[in-house]
Design a protein around this motif. Structure first.
Motif, mmCIF file in Angstrom:
data_model
loop_
_atom_site.group_PDB
_atom_site.id
_atom_site.type_symbol
_atom_site.label_atom_id
_atom_site.label_comp_id
_atom_site.label_asym_id
_atom_site.label_seq_id
_atom_site.Cartn_x
_atom_site.Cartn_y
_atom_site.Cartn_z
ATOM 1 N N SER A 1 -5.100 -13.488 14.019
ATOM 2 C CA SER A 1 -5.770 -13.185 12.762
ATOM 3 C C SER A 1 -6.595 -11.915 12.925
ATOM 4 O O SER A 1 -7.142 -11.649 13.999
ATOM 5 C CB SER A 1 -6.677 -14.340 12.333
ATOM 6 N N SER A 2 -6.688 -11.141 11.858
ATOM 7 C CA SER A 2 -7.481 -9.914 11.926
ATOM 8 C C SER A 2 -8.959 -10.233 12.156
ATOM 9 O O SER A 2 -9.661 -9.484 12.838
ATOM 10 C CB SER A 2 -7.294 -9.089 10.648
ATOM 11 N N ASP A 3 -9.431 -11.348 11.602
ATOM 12 C CA ASP A 3 -10.826 -11.734 11.823
ATOM 13 C C ASP A 3 -11.107 -11.922 13.319
ATOM 14 O O ASP A 3 -12.103 -11.416 13.844
ATOM 15 C CB ASP A 3 -11.147 -13.031 11.075
ATOM 16 N N LYS A 4 -10.220 -12.652 13.978
ATOM 17 C CA LYS A 4 -10.392 -12.902 15.411
ATOM 18 C C LYS A 4 -10.268 -11.600 16.192
ATOM 19 O O LYS A 4 -11.025 -11.347 17.147
ATOM 20 C CB LYS A 4 -9.339 -13.906 15.888
ATOM 21 N N SER B 1 -6.320 -8.057 5.319
ATOM 22 C CA SER B 1 -6.030 -7.925 6.743
ATOM 23 C C SER B 1 -6.980 -6.899 7.384
ATOM 24 O O SER B 1 -8.182 -6.970 7.185
ATOM 25 C CB SER B 1 -4.555 -7.547 6.949
ATOM 26 N N ILE B 2 -6.452 -5.917 8.111
ATOM 27 C CA ILE B 2 -7.316 -4.959 8.811
ATOM 28 C C ILE B 2 -8.144 -4.113 7.852
ATOM 29 O O ILE B 2 -9.207 -3.606 8.224
ATOM 30 C CB ILE B 2 -6.487 -4.029 9.726
ATOM 31 N N TYR B 3 -7.689 -3.984 6.603
ATOM 32 C CA TYR B 3 -8.392 -3.118 5.653
ATOM 33 C C TYR B 3 -9.588 -3.802 4.992
ATOM 34 O O TYR B 3 -10.300 -3.171 4.219
ATOM 35 C CB TYR B 3 -7.411 -2.593 4.600
ATOM 36 N N ARG B 4 -9.825 -5.059 5.305
ATOM 37 C CA ARG B 4 -11.066 -5.682 4.859
ATOM 38 C C ARG B 4 -12.251 -5.120 5.641
ATOM 39 O O ARG B 4 -13.403 -5.331 5.266
ATOM 40 C CB ARG B 4 -10.991 -7.199 5.037
ATOM 41 N N TYR B 5 -11.947 -4.414 6.716
ATOM 42 C CA TYR B 5 -13.003 -3.850 7.567
ATOM 43 C C TYR B 5 -13.254 -2.377 7.283
ATOM 44 O O TYR B 5 -14.065 -1.750 7.951
ATOM 45 C CB TYR B 5 -12.638 -4.075 9.040
ATOM 46 N N GLY B 6 -12.559 -1.826 6.290
ATOM 47 C CA GLY B 6 -12.762 -0.431 5.942
ATOM 48 C C GLY B 6 -11.475 0.365 6.023
ATOM 49 O O GLY B 6 -10.374 -0.182 6.132
ATOM 50 N N ARG B 7 -11.640 1.680 6.002
ATOM 51 C CA ARG B 7 -10.487 2.590 5.951
ATOM 52 C C ARG B 7 -9.926 2.823 7.364
ATOM 53 O O ARG B 7 -10.107 3.860 7.979
ATOM 54 C CB ARG B 7 -10.891 3.912 5.312
ATOM 55 N N VAL B 8 -9.220 1.827 7.872
ATOM 56 C CA VAL B 8 -8.626 1.909 9.207
ATOM 57 C C VAL B 8 -7.581 3.027 9.239
ATOM 58 O O VAL B 8 -6.707 3.104 8.373
ATOM 59 C CB VAL B 8 -7.993 0.566 9.599
ATOM 60 N N GLU B 9 -7.695 3.888 10.243
ATOM 61 C CA GLU B 9 -6.781 5.029 10.387
ATOM 62 C C GLU B 9 -5.594 4.638 11.264
ATOM 63 O O GLU B 9 -5.762 4.124 12.361
ATOM 64 C CB GLU B 9 -7.531 6.202 11.027
ATOM 65 N N ARG C 1 2.312 -9.100 13.651
ATOM 66 C CA ARG C 1 2.197 -10.525 13.329
ATOM 67 C C ARG C 1 0.739 -10.868 13.054
ATOM 68 O O ARG C 1 0.286 -11.968 13.318
ATOM 69 C CB ARG C 1 2.766 -11.382 14.457
ATOM 70 N N LEU C 2 0.021 -9.884 12.526
ATOM 71 C CA LEU C 2 -1.355 -10.123 12.099
ATOM 72 C C LEU C 2 -1.354 -10.934 10.806
ATOM 73 O O LEU C 2 -0.562 -10.665 9.903
ATOM 74 C CB LEU C 2 -2.082 -8.797 11.848
ATOM 75 N N ASP C 3 -2.239 -11.914 10.745
ATOM 76 C CA ASP C 3 -2.464 -12.683 9.521
ATOM 77 C C ASP C 3 -1.174 -13.225 8.906
ATOM 78 O O ASP C 3 -0.895 -12.994 7.720
ATOM 79 C CB ASP C 3 -3.204 -11.821 8.484
ATOM 80 N N PRO C 4 -0.376 -13.956 9.680
ATOM 81 C CA PRO C 4 0.837 -14.551 9.104
ATOM 82 C C PRO C 4 0.466 -15.600 8.064
ATOM 83 O O PRO C 4 -0.643 -16.151 8.073
ATOM 84 C CB PRO C 4 1.536 -15.179 10.312
ATOM 85 N N MET C 5 1.400 -15.889 7.181
ATOM 86 C CA MET C 5 1.114 -16.817 6.096
ATOM 87 C C MET C 5 1.182 -18.274 6.538
ATOM 88 O O MET C 5 0.808 -19.173 5.794
ATOM 89 C CB MET C 5 2.095 -16.577 4.945
ATOM 90 N N ALA C 6 1.652 -18.522 7.770
ATOM 91 C CA ALA C 6 1.756 -19.897 8.267
ATOM 92 C C ALA C 6 0.379 -20.554 8.317
ATOM 93 O O ALA C 6 -0.622 -19.927 8.663
ATOM 94 C CB ALA C 6 2.391 -19.885 9.656
ATOM 95 N N ALA D 1 6.574 -12.530 -7.021
ATOM 96 C CA ALA D 1 7.827 -12.504 -6.270
ATOM 97 C C ALA D 1 7.860 -11.299 -5.331
ATOM 98 O O ALA D 1 8.275 -11.402 -4.179
ATOM 99 C CB ALA D 1 9.017 -12.455 -7.229
ATOM 100 N N SER D 2 7.401 -10.142 -5.825
ATOM 101 C CA SER D 2 7.377 -8.931 -5.015
ATOM 102 C C SER D 2 6.441 -9.096 -3.846
ATOM 103 O O SER D 2 6.735 -8.698 -2.716
ATOM 104 C CB SER D 2 6.955 -7.734 -5.874
ATOM 105 N N THR D 3 5.291 -9.710 -4.084
ATOM 106 C CA THR D 3 4.296 -9.913 -3.026
ATOM 107 C C THR D 3 4.873 -10.796 -1.935
ATOM 108 O O THR D 3 4.725 -10.518 -0.737
ATOM 109 C CB THR D 3 3.028 -10.574 -3.598
ATOM 110 N N MET D 4 5.541 -11.869 -2.309
ATOM 111 C CA MET D 4 6.100 -12.784 -1.317
ATOM 112 C C MET D 4 7.150 -12.091 -0.457
ATOM 113 O O MET D 4 7.278 -12.376 0.728
ATOM 114 C CB MET D 4 6.714 -14.010 -2.011
ATOM 115 N N ASN D 5 7.903 -11.159 -1.036
ATOM 116 C CA ASN D 5 8.943 -10.476 -0.280
ATOM 117 C C ASN D 5 8.371 -9.492 0.729
ATOM 118 O O ASN D 5 9.045 -9.125 1.688
ATOM 119 C CB ASN D 5 9.871 -9.721 -1.240
ATOM 120 N N LEU D 6 7.133 -9.036 0.515
ATOM 121 C CA LEU D 6 6.539 -8.041 1.385
ATOM 122 C C LEU D 6 5.697 -8.657 2.484
ATOM 123 O O LEU D 6 5.272 -7.967 3.394
ATOM 124 C CB LEU D 6 5.665 -7.072 0.575
#
Length: 326
Positions: A97-100, A145-153, A82-87, A320-325
């Protein structure tokens, strides 16, 4: 939730230690640790752990463990999925939030080609498992999300059937899918361990897992898989800004996996498809499920340079594809 026998805990700890080089190690984010059985083992091994737990029933014990240590463990109330929900508006735990999250962990953003800034471990819930894998993949391609901080493994327990799809080879029309292409292109995929479902008896008793029904794919195990984003993913014409278009192009290509690439190009109104295929050294009669992941990237980059191709062609479908994911 990772609740397993002591032997499996030791095995997972060894897997997470595998490949660790000299010098300071990245923080390990363990999501849904439950009672903290593995958490304690990781702490004993010298890991610096951040425990992201959504269930308030486990938070008290985890917080107590945190308070008994000198900064080696950080406990956060939150749900990894439930990271970075669109709400809109302020988020209420377990949404986070991933920032927090990264601010609390003390992990700074690094360039994409830098070393891994964070390791993640956890068990992907079987419910909506495919959807969760798609969301992670989409975030990685977009560097959101988490990938704004780099190549998270990611070190994830996933079902054997999904691992089979992720690692399928071209030509396997039943299992070689859009998810396969995008995962293999985007991640270095390493199988760390396979464990029978029976080892997760506690999870089964507590309702955390349900043994899936067997189908046409093998599914007798959970697979611990390491997904490390490719350092050279964003070379050539593929960028985070056009990655959603690339994802949709691949997904649309697998709507009919046995269809010919030449026919697909014709449906995209590309009048110089023969010339394009010759330049890419792809046979005219190649079917969509015969192309390697790298072929799809080369095709996308070639289309980007084509006078007949514009991202606006896919705009409505991509949105449409983005919204579904998400």
């Amino acid at each position: 939730r990772f609740i397993a026998c002591p032997r499996l805990v030791r095995t997972v700890r060894r897997c997470l230690q595998r490949g660790a080089g000299p010098g300071p190690q990245p923080v390990l984010l363990e999501f849904a640790p439950g009672p903290g059985i593995l958490t304690r083992s990781l702490l004993e091994a010298g890991f610096r752990v951040v425990a992201l737990e959504s269930n308030a029933d486990f938070l008290t014990e985890l917080k107590s463990l945190e308070n008994s240590l000198d900064g080696q463990l950080k406990v956060i109330h939150g749900d990894f999925f439930r990271l970075d929900p669109m709400a809109k508006g302020a988020l209420k735990p377990p949404a986070v939030s991933s920032d927090k999250l990264f601010e609390t962990m003390g992990v700074a953003a690094v360039p994409w080609r830098a070393d891994v800034p964070l390791k993640v471990f956890g068990m992907v819930p079987q419910e909506l498992e495919r959807n969760r894998l798609w969301r992670l993949l989409f975030a990685m391609y977009e560097c959101s999300s988490i990938y704004r901080y780099g190549r998270v493994e990611l070190n994830l327990f996933i079902s054997e059937k999904e691992y089979t799809v992720l690692t399928a080879k071209p030509g396997k029309s039943k299992i070689y899918q859009a998810l396969t292409v995008l995962a293999q292109l985007g991640y270095e995929i390493e199988l760390l361990h396979k464990e029978p479902w029976s080892s997760f008896a506690n999870n089964l008793k507590n309702g955390g897992l349900a043994i899936p029904k067997s189908g046409r794919l093998p599914n007798d195990h959970l697979c611990l898989v390491r997904l490390t984003p490719q350092q050279n993913l964003f070379t050539g014409g593929l960028k985070p800004s056009n990655a959603s278009t690339f994802i949709f192009m691949v997904k649309q290509s697998f709507a009919k996996p046995k269809s010919k690439l030449a026919d697909r190009l014709y449906s995209w109104s590309l009048d110089n498809s023969d010339k394009l295929l010759k330049a890419l050294e792809i046979p005219k009669n190649a079917a969509m499920y015969n192309l390697y992941p790298e072929d799809y990237k080369r095709l996308f980059e070639a289309l980007q340079n084509s006078n007949m191709f514009a991202e606006t062609f896919f705009h409505d479908e991509v949105m449409a594809s983005t919204m579904n994911l998400k």
